[in-house]
Motif scaffolding. Sequence first.
Motif, PDB file in Angstrom:
ATOM      1  N   THR A 127       0.857  -1.178   0.000  1.00 51.97           N
ATOM      2  CA  THR A 127       0.000   0.000   0.000  1.00 51.97           C
ATOM      3  C   THR A 127       0.892   1.226   0.000  1.00 51.97           C
ATOM      4  O   THR A 127       1.969   1.230   0.578  1.00 51.97           O
ATOM      5  CB  THR A 127      -0.912   0.027   1.238  1.00 51.97           C
ATOM      6  OG1 THR A 127      -0.087  -0.026   2.401  1.00 51.97           O
ATOM      7  CG2 THR A 127      -1.877  -1.134   1.232  1.00 51.97           C
ATOM      8  N   ALA A 128       0.436   2.205  -0.636  1.00 44.99           N
ATOM      9  CA  ALA A 128       1.221   3.437  -0.735  1.00 44.99           C
ATOM     10  C   ALA A 128       1.245   4.115   0.624  1.00 44.99           C
ATOM     11  O   ALA A 128       0.210   4.328   1.229  1.00 44.99           O
ATOM     12  CB  ALA A 128       0.617   4.351  -1.784  1.00 44.99           C
ATOM     13  N   GLN A 129       2.427   4.391   1.116  1.00 47.50           N
ATOM     14  CA  GLN A 129       2.588   5.097   2.387  1.00 47.50           C
ATOM     15  C   GLN A 129       2.623   6.590   2.095  1.00 47.50           C
ATOM     16  O   GLN A 129       3.360   7.021   1.211  1.00 47.50           O
ATOM     17  CB  GLN A 129       3.903   4.686   3.066  1.00 47.50           C
ATOM     18  CG  GLN A 129       3.970   3.225   3.448  1.00 47.50           C
ATOM     19  CD  GLN A 129       3.055   2.909   4.612  1.00 47.50           C
ATOM     20  OE1 GLN A 129       2.752   3.762   5.428  1.00 47.50           O
ATOM     21  NE2 GLN A 129       2.575   1.678   4.651  1.00 47.50           N
ATOM     22  N   PRO A 130       1.833   7.335   2.850  1.00 48.71           N
ATOM     23  CA  PRO A 130       1.902   8.774   2.611  1.00 48.71           C
ATOM     24  C   PRO A 130       3.282   9.282   3.014  1.00 48.71           C
ATOM     25  O   PRO A 130       3.853   8.848   3.995  1.00 48.71           O
ATOM     26  CB  PRO A 130       0.812   9.352   3.506  1.00 48.71           C
ATOM     27  CG  PRO A 130       0.534   8.304   4.512  1.00 48.71           C
ATOM     28  CD  PRO A 130       0.908   6.990   3.883  1.00 48.71           C
ATOM     29  N   LYS A 131       3.794  10.143   2.220  1.00 50.54           N
ATOM     30  CA  LYS A 131       5.112  10.683   2.507  1.00 50.54           C
ATOM     31  C   LYS A 131       5.007  11.633   3.685  1.00 50.54           C
ATOM     32  O   LYS A 131       4.081  12.415   3.791  1.00 50.54           O
ATOM     33  CB  LYS A 131       5.660  11.413   1.285  1.00 50.54           C
ATOM     34  CG  LYS A 131       5.962  10.483   0.135  1.00 50.54           C
ATOM     35  CD  LYS A 131       6.598  11.232  -1.000  1.00 50.54           C
ATOM     36  CE  LYS A 131       6.928  10.257  -2.111  1.00 50.54           C
ATOM     37  NZ  LYS A 131       7.558  10.897  -3.242  1.00 50.54           N
ATOM     38  N   ALA A 185       7.212  17.847  19.450  1.00 51.15           N
ATOM     39  CA  ALA A 185       6.771  16.943  20.519  1.00 51.15           C
ATOM     40  C   ALA A 185       7.964  16.479  21.353  1.00 51.15           C
ATOM     41  O   ALA A 185       7.884  16.416  22.584  1.00 51.15           O
ATOM     42  CB  ALA A 185       6.027  15.751  19.937  1.00 51.15           C
ATOM     43  N   LEU A 186       9.066  16.164  20.712  1.00 50.34           N
ATOM     44  CA  LEU A 186      10.264  15.750  21.441  1.00 50.34           C
ATOM     45  C   LEU A 186      10.794  16.862  22.335  1.00 50.34           C
ATOM     46  O   LEU A 186      11.226  16.623  23.464  1.00 50.34           O
ATOM     47  CB  LEU A 186      11.350  15.288  20.471  1.00 50.34           C
ATOM     48  CG  LEU A 186      11.110  13.939  19.793  1.00 50.34           C
ATOM     49  CD1 LEU A 186      12.188  13.674  18.756  1.00 50.34           C
ATOM     50  CD2 LEU A 186      11.085  12.822  20.819  1.00 50.34           C
ATOM     51  N   ILE A 187      10.752  18.081  21.817  1.00 51.20           N
ATOM     52  CA  ILE A 187      11.217  19.216  22.612  1.00 51.20           C
ATOM     53  C   ILE A 187      10.315  19.414  23.838  1.00 51.20           C
ATOM     54  O   ILE A 187      10.802  19.609  24.943  1.00 51.20           O
ATOM     55  CB  ILE A 187      11.288  20.499  21.756  1.00 51.20           C
ATOM     56  CG1 ILE A 187      12.423  20.361  20.734  1.00 51.20           C
ATOM     57  CG2 ILE A 187      11.476  21.738  22.621  1.00 51.20           C
ATOM     58  CD1 ILE A 187      12.463  21.450  19.687  1.00 51.20           C
ATOM     59  N   VAL A 188       9.009  19.325  23.643  1.00 52.53           N
ATOM     60  CA  VAL A 188       8.069  19.486  24.753  1.00 52.53           C
ATOM     61  C   VAL A 188       8.291  18.389  25.797  1.00 52.53           C
ATOM     62  O   VAL A 188       8.319  18.663  26.999  1.00 52.53           O
ATOM     63  CB  VAL A 188       6.610  19.479  24.241  1.00 52.53           C
ATOM     64  CG1 VAL A 188       5.625  19.359  25.388  1.00 52.53           C
ATOM     65  CG2 VAL A 188       6.340  20.738  23.433  1.00 52.53           C
ATOM     66  N   VAL A 189       8.471  17.166  25.350  1.00 51.98           N
ATOM     67  CA  VAL A 189       8.716  16.064  26.284  1.00 51.98           C
ATOM     68  C   VAL A 189      10.021  16.304  27.039  1.00 51.98           C
ATOM     69  O   VAL A 189      10.095  16.104  28.255  1.00 51.98           O
ATOM     70  CB  VAL A 189       8.743  14.706  25.537  1.00 51.98           C
ATOM     71  CG1 VAL A 189       9.284  13.604  26.416  1.00 51.98           C
ATOM     72  CG2 VAL A 189       7.342  14.365  25.040  1.00 51.98           C
ATOM     73  N   ALA A 190      11.060  16.740  26.345  1.00 55.58           N
ATOM     74  CA  ALA A 190      12.350  16.986  26.998  1.00 55.58           C
ATOM     75  C   ALA A 190      12.220  18.075  28.068  1.00 55.58           C
ATOM     76  O   ALA A 190      12.763  17.944  29.161  1.00 55.58           O
ATOM     77  CB  ALA A 190      13.397  17.381  25.961  1.00 55.58           C
ATOM     78  N   ILE A 191      11.495  19.131  27.755  1.00 55.54           N
ATOM     79  CA  ILE A 191      11.304  20.206  28.734  1.00 55.54           C
ATOM     80  C   ILE A 191      10.496  19.710  29.924  1.00 55.54           C
ATOM     81  O   ILE A 191      10.824  19.995  31.075  1.00 55.54           O
ATOM     82  CB  ILE A 191      10.638  21.431  28.066  1.00 55.54           C
ATOM     83  CG1 ILE A 191      11.618  22.083  27.089  1.00 55.54           C
ATOM     84  CG2 ILE A 191      10.152  22.437  29.106  1.00 55.54           C
ATOM     85  CD1 ILE A 191      11.008  23.156  26.217  1.00 55.54           C
ATOM     86  N   LYS A 197       4.743  17.088   9.391  1.00 58.91           N
ATOM     87  CA  LYS A 197       4.803  15.965  10.324  1.00 58.91           C
ATOM     88  C   LYS A 197       6.161  15.906  11.009  1.00 58.91           C
ATOM     89  O   LYS A 197       6.247  15.619  12.193  1.00 58.91           O
ATOM     90  CB  LYS A 197       4.518  14.647   9.599  1.00 58.91           C
ATOM     91  CG  LYS A 197       3.071  14.458   9.261  1.00 58.91           C
ATOM     92  CD  LYS A 197       2.822  13.096   8.694  1.00 58.91           C
ATOM     93  CE  LYS A 197       1.341  12.924   8.393  1.00 58.91           C
ATOM     94  NZ  LYS A 197       1.038  11.575   7.933  1.00 58.91           N
ATOM     95  N   LYS A 198       7.199  16.183  10.274  1.00 60.11           N
ATOM     96  CA  LYS A 198       8.545  16.165  10.846  1.00 60.11           C
ATOM     97  C   LYS A 198       8.654  17.266  11.906  1.00 60.11           C
ATOM     98  O   LYS A 198       9.196  17.043  12.989  1.00 60.11           O
ATOM     99  CB  LYS A 198       9.599  16.363   9.760  1.00 60.11           C
ATOM    100  CG  LYS A 198      11.010  16.210  10.260  1.00 60.11           C
ATOM    101  CD  LYS A 198      12.006  16.293   9.124  1.00 60.11           C
ATOM    102  CE  LYS A 198      13.417  16.050   9.618  1.00 60.11           C
ATOM    103  NZ  LYS A 198      14.394  16.091   8.560  1.00 60.11           N
TER     104      LYS A 198
END
Length: 127
Positions: free
Chosen positions: A20-24, A36-42, A29-30
């Motif tokens: 199935t074609a994966q949406p790029k 999200a990673l920055i918020v979690v780290a803080i 999204k990146k």
Amino acid sequence: MAVEQPPAPAEQPPAPATPTAQPKGGKGKKFLRVAALIVVAIAVKFGISYAFNSPVHAEAGDCVQVTGSDNSPEVDTKDCSDKDANYKVVKVVDDTFDTDSCGTVGEAALAQQWESEKFVLCLDAVK
């Protein structure tokens, strides 16, 4: 006359599944993943630190262990019979950071803030 039967069709293996074609993953999204990673780290840095090093709102009569530096004291409540208890709270003055608010009560004063509350613990050494 014998009727000739057409040969039976050879069994065909099942067709391979088509991927199935994966949406790029777009830049959006990146960016969201990085944000999200920055918020979690803080949250980890400040949230966990605050949870484990949050000031103790002891009451008069409680014993505490005060460690750390004068600029960054750490306070833990202890049973008064605990060998690590080094101070007993003799008075709590709410709504201030003024360590002079203990007056002549206690040998030491420790200003603390717990959530939105600010208070001073007036302390005597445990003997």
